[in-house]
Design an enzyme around this catalytic site. Structure first.
Site, mmCIF file in Angstrom:
data_model
loop_
_atom_site.group_PDB
_atom_site.id
_atom_site.type_symbol
_atom_site.label_atom_id
_atom_site.label_comp_id
_atom_site.label_asym_id
_atom_site.label_seq_id
_atom_site.Cartn_x
_atom_site.Cartn_y
_atom_site.Cartn_z
ATOM 1 C CG ASP A 100 0.085 -4.212 -17.092
ATOM 2 O OD1 ASP A 100 0.488 -4.677 -17.518
ATOM 3 O OD2 ASP A 100 0.184 -2.431 -15.945
ATOM 4 C CD GLU A 159 3.128 -7.304 -16.248
ATOM 5 O OE1 GLU A 159 3.925 -6.973 -16.451
ATOM 6 O OE2 GLU A 159 1.886 -6.514 -15.781
#
Length: 599
Positions: A317, A352
């Site tokens: 993330d 990401e």
């Protein structure tokens, strides 16, 4: 010599080690029968504190208390009243609870903060290559939301990691030819401060406190439960990728709680030269990967989940944070450290590739063995089918986004929708976000979604509108299956899941996000199954775009420059003439149709 961090049992003795360079004192807190026993710890070089007890404390509950100066303006948050979670804890005795006392100096939090559990000897999983097919299908799912309403999962298992090993769940994954499931965070997290007063809870998990402590609600059986589920999925030929949050913690900004790292070593968080917390995550605090201690915790976390649970990889993330110091560096130390680690070097690694800090959009700039979420793919495919992007952009995206990743084996993870943003079905049913249930007056969530509603906002009983929406859903799924690169579906998008226009449903742990298995669109699901079967048989073909092929107008004639430049061009046919990859795809926006087959 640096001691092994955390709690460990060996030869009938239990050792505890925690790092807190600026603490003036440290004690180990052991809990038994509702009582707390405090054991002084001793400093040992480079900020480590140790305690060793001549007994096997496997299963015991423990925490730490640190003493020292309370001067937040100087980055010192020592408060003996605060119970602190071990950053290396792997299991906790309860879930985190947000409460104002976590932030108040002198307020004792022993009745509130989870205690870590001393692990026994954790079994090492047999070393094996990752269970994953490049070019295959990744299936992103929220562990709790995925099975809370599943009629064929026993009620006591619904919402847990163990539920993913149930036959009905595995049968669905196999029918969709899933190469690997990508589990949204399963590490214990804490609600954001503004949620409890609104009567809401964080249902996504992107707010962890200690990076390797499994959430007791999602995995009540701890590490063993996750390991058994991974084994069951591997037996079915399905890999497991963990979505992991190493960019910030739930201690938040300066108004957040003292729960773990803040009370032990505030230098784990990145600060401006004037001492202010850096907020490259939108969460108020950012972990400092220029700090070797932070990288060590991250690496230990990854190793733990590979060694003791057998996971096949990780999705990171807000991954640019891993390479900040403070700016993004494509040669940041963490990349070399992962590559050099024998447990991690062959794992599936997915970035990401953006955060909200300066220079935070880094799509295409991660190491060549990393895959990357490609939001340009999502947006451009939506724009094409909405009608405001041309066929040249469409061709670039389905051919593997060479403008971003270059040529060769493709690193793009192509997706139409993810946990964040509109669901696929809502993309063709709503032009605007409808996040009123989140309690922020509909100000949160993405404002631009490249969505369209076919003339009615939200639910409709007009057969023509419903048919048009269904056709567009099929066309977009077909486009995804025809695209070069690895592809990703978010759970339920294959059968029309809706969040009723909520495009930021992180705080909706309820039927807004729980998949409706009984009410799913079975006709759309069958279409997705057939597509996935076609793609799975040819997955290796989609690692790289064919170097040989013909581009034709939908009517069969060769494409000309004018066709590519004409914004009104409806689509094209690409037919591979590579004898090793003889497939063809026709996309026609006017007919709202995609055809896949052999060339």
């Amino acid at each position: 010599m640096t001691p092994p961090p955390g709690a460990s049992v060996s030869r009938g003795r239990t050792r505890f080690a925690v790092r807190s360079p600026k603490a003036e004192g440290m004690c180990l807190c052991l809990f038994e029968h509702g009582r707390e026993r405090q054991v002084p710890m001793h400093r040992q070089g480079d900020g480590w504190w140790l305690a060793e007890l001549p007994e096997d404390l496997t299963g015991a509950h423990y925490s730490y208390r640190a003493s020292g100066e309370w001067a937040p303006e100087k980055g010192l948050w020592f408060d003996h009243a605060k119970l602190l979670v071990d950053p290396h804890a792997v299991e906790l005795d309860r879930r985190f609870t947000q409460h104002p006392s976590l932030t108040v100096h002198g307020a004792d939090t022993s009745g509130l903060v989870p205690r870590a559990v001393v692990p026994g000897k954790l079994a090492a999983v047999r070393r094996r290559k990752p269970c994953f097919t490049p070019g295959g299908l990744i299936y992103e799912l929220n562990v709790r939301a995925f099975t809370m309403r599943h009629p064929d999962v026993p009620p006591h298992l619904r919402g847990t990691v163990a539920a993913l090993a149930e036959p009905a769940v595995i049968a669905h994954l196999k029918a969709l030819h899933v190469s690997a499931v990508e589990l949204m965070p399963i590490v214990a997290w804490i609600d954001e401060r503004h949620l409890p007063p609104l009567g809401l809870t964080n249902g996504w998990g992107y707010n962890p406190v200690a990076p390797m402590a499994l959430d007791p609600g999602l995995s009540p059986g701890g590490v063993a439960e996750l390991r058994k589920t991974v084994e069951a999925l591997h037996k079915a030929g399905i890999g497991v990728i963990l979505d992991i949050v190493l960019n910030h913690t739930g201690e938040s900004d300066i108004y957040g709680g003292v729960i773990c790292l803040r009370g032990l070593d505030n230098a784990a968080y990145a600060h401006d030269p004037d001492g202010a917390l850096i907020n490259d995550t939108g969460c108020g605090n950012t972990l400092d990967f220029a700090n070797p201690s932070v990288r060590q915790i991250a690496l230990d976390t990854l190793r733990h989940f590979v060694r003791h649970c057998g996971v096949d990889g990780f999705r990171f993330d807000l991954a640019p944070v891993l390479a900040r110091g403070p700016g993004f560096d494509p040669a940041a130390p963490i990349f070399a450290e992962i590559a050099a680690d024998p447990l991690l070097t062959d794992r599936v690694l997915i970035a990401e590739p953006w955060d909200i800090g300066p220079g935070g959009y880094q799509l295409g700039n991660f190491p060549p063995n990393w895959l990357e979420w490609n939001d340009r793919y999502r947006d451009d495919i939506r724009r094409f089918w909405r009608g405001d992007a041309g066929i040249g952009l469409l061709a670039t995206r389905i051919a593997g986004s060479s403008d971003i990743f270059g040529h060769g084996n493709n690193r793009s993870v192509n997706f139409l929708a993810a946990h964040d943003g509109f669901t696929l079905a809502d993309t063709v049913a709503y032009e605007h976000r409808h996040n009123q249930a989140n309690g922020e007056d509909n100000r949160d969530g993405h404002q631009v979604n490249f969505s369209w509603n076919h003339g009615a906002e939200g639910p409709s009983d007009d057969p023509a509108i419903l048919a048009a929406r269904k056709a567009d859903l099929k066309a977009m799924l077909d486009t995804l299956m025809a695209s070069t690169g690895t592809i990703m579906l978010t759970a339920g998008d294959e059968f029309g899941r809706t969040q009723h226009g909520n495009n930021n449903a992180y705080c909706q742990d309820n039927e807004i996000t729980w998949l409706d298995w009984e009410g799913r669109d079975r006709e759309l699901e069958a279409h997705a199954f057939a597509l996935a079967a076609w793609r799975a048989r040819r997955a290796a073909w989609f690692r790289r775009f064919p170097g040989q092929g013909e581009w034709r107008h939908p009517d069969g004639r060769p494409m000309e420059v004018a066709d590519w430049d004409n914004p009104a061009s409806a689509g094209f046919t690409f037919a591979s003439t590579d004898p090793q990859r003889p497939y063809a795809v026709t996309l026609d926006r006017q007919e709202r149709r995609v055809t896949l087959g052999d060339s």
